[in-house]
Design a protein around this motif. Sequence first.
Motif, PDB file in Angstrom:
ATOM      1  N   GLU A 210       2.645   0.100   7.730  1.00  0.00           N
ATOM      2  CA  GLU A 210       1.413  -0.388   7.095  1.00  0.00           C
ATOM      3  C   GLU A 210       1.636  -0.726   5.626  1.00  0.00           C
ATOM      4  OE1 GLU A 210       1.609   2.279   8.928  1.00  0.00           O
ATOM      5  OE2 GLU A 210       0.210   2.017  10.597  1.00  0.00           O
ATOM      6  N   LEU A 211       2.536   0.043   4.984  1.00  0.00           N
ATOM      7  CA  LEU A 211       2.827  -0.227   3.571  1.00  0.00           C
ATOM      8  C   LEU A 211       3.292  -1.664   3.389  1.00  0.00           C
ATOM      9  CD1 LEU A 211       4.850   2.784   2.158  1.00  0.00           C
ATOM     10  CD2 LEU A 211       2.617   1.970   1.462  1.00  0.00           C
ATOM     11  N   ARG A 212       4.211  -2.076   4.276  1.00  0.00           N
ATOM     12  CA  ARG A 212       4.765  -3.428   4.162  1.00  0.00           C
ATOM     13  C   ARG A 212       3.681  -4.458   4.439  1.00  0.00           C
ATOM     14  NH1 ARG A 212       8.550  -0.198   7.051  1.00  0.00           N
ATOM     15  NH2 ARG A 212      10.375   0.154   5.763  1.00  0.00           N
ATOM     16  N   ASP A 213       2.911  -4.224   5.510  1.00  0.00           N
ATOM     17  CA  ASP A 213       1.879  -5.185   5.887  1.00  0.00           C
ATOM     18  C   ASP A 213       0.854  -5.341   4.782  1.00  0.00           C
ATOM     19  OD1 ASP A 213       3.198  -5.405   8.191  1.00  0.00           O
ATOM     20  OD2 ASP A 213       1.836  -4.190   9.394  1.00  0.00           O
ATOM     21  N   ALA A 214       0.443  -4.200   4.186  1.00  0.00           N
ATOM     22  CA  ALA A 214      -0.582  -4.258   3.146  1.00  0.00           C
ATOM     23  C   ALA A 214      -0.090  -5.072   1.965  1.00  0.00           C
ATOM     24  CB  ALA A 214      -0.942  -2.840   2.701  1.00  0.00           C
TER      25      ALA A 214
END
Lengths: 285, 300
Positions: B181-185
């Motif tokens: 999720e960190l990357r996607d955000a």
Amino acid sequence: MKLRYLEERIFKILIIFSVFLVMTSLVIIIGAVLFKGGNVLIHNPRVLITAPGPRYLLGGEGGFLHAILGSIYMVIPATLIAGVIGFGVALFLQSDYSNSRISGFIRTSLDILWGTPSIVYGIFMLTVLIFIQQRGCLLAGISVLILLELPIITRYADEAIKAVPNELKDSAYSVGATRYETSRIVGKYALPGIAAGILIGMGRGIGDAASVIFTSGAGSVMPSGLFESATALPILIFQQASSCYPSVREHAYAAAFSLVLIVGILNLVSRLLVRKFSKYVMRGK
Amino acid sequence: MRRIELRLIKENISAKTMLILALLISGFFIAIFATLTLKSYLVISNYSLKELIFSSNWDPERYSFGFFPAIVGTIYVTLVSMIIAAPIGILSAIYISEYATSRRKTFISSFIDILAGIPSVVFGVCALLVLVPFVSGYLGPALGIETTGMCVFTAGIVLAVMVLPIIISLSAEALNALPIELRDACLSLGTTKWETIKGVLLKGASPGIFSAILLGFGRAFGETMAVAMVIGGKNQIPSSIFSGGQTLPSLIVSSFGEMMSIPIEQSALIFIALQLFLIVTFFNLLAKYINTRLRKRWYL
């Protein structure tokens, strides 16, 4: 706006360049050993199966059969013993034999022992030898390799057993199995990981010189008994590689070739064993 | 009825044996520490610690034991290796966890596994075959320095290659452990991939990467054979990184021949082993502590 993309470009190039560097260094290492050692072995394959002559390390006649045998005699018993102990300790750490505080303490000491430089083991064993007034011998070499391999094998086995699903253990207990019987089932399930760990430990043991050079006697004679002097391939390579006689150095390249070959075969066998033992593992989760 | 008893006896015996074995392992740690301390007591009690560490005169026949050249040599070699290995290792780890397709990932990882399994003497032999002639024949003349190739710089490069697998695999593991999720955000905010890595992922994985570097440092610090083969074995403070020197572990190996005859030299060398053991243990514990904090932070 442009600057961001430029930065992205530059760092992507740097990243690929560093991966390239890592790969090249491996290719250079393997290439140099295979080329130099292979060259020697093709011209004179008898060095592998001849016993050393009296002045072998000074450029005399003979081959390095004593080092190959010494390595085998030291590593195989050491790996077997370390494997059995390591398996037991790993089961102890994971199953319901111990509580989390004891397990945490033992894991920390294992991690420290894993990181300890092998020369420290060598010096430790040497002090023990001095204390019992015994010269370096095969048995001391085996014991120091057990010490060296034990933390590696135990930690790998520990991680492998950790990955076993809890349901397996619970269902074994629910049909009335004792902890011992449950451990046997759990151990079987973790077998691929444990086998890989044992072979990695063995690879470490067979390649290590600093621990055995002080303890195994490191003489250039054939190993003849548990309390007699023995030598191993890495010790021989170390002694020969910086020799001033070119013919002795050539033997070091050939020995390095054999060592890389052995380590490579161990690596391959561990992959095959992992595949073979995974028949005990549930699939399709 | 007998069958049940046998099962319980087996159960009891196995529990006891395992407990003994497990305690034995922890016992090793204490045994090593105790033996080394006991044996190095002779040299610590006869010389002051300051004298041992800061005197640069190593002459066992006149009973003077100065570790200073070896300590300086060790620091030089380790620093050179970490300066080379840390950036390359981290960048390669970024490639493996962020850029590589899954097929390349397996391919490169198996390469790195092979590199990790190569024995240290083989690194030494290759350095003697390839690196030493290169440094003395091309790099030295190109920089206008006279060097034999058996120098601190060569030893540093060898160590760098040796610790790269550790740094790469542990850093890649730390990066992989970060939630997707960190990357996607980040990417959804319009950052470039590198900005995501630089601003978010490297920060998130920094404890793991830091502990990887510490573990690599410990490995480089205690590595003996490969260094002893290429460093030249001169017991002097290296004047530049292109001159020969000595590290603490290589000092033990090169003095080993005389070691048996003079008890106090034996004690001095055992004292070196004790120092190595304590320093490496400290770094490993620090790395473990930092890694635990990383795990707590991301609820792993």
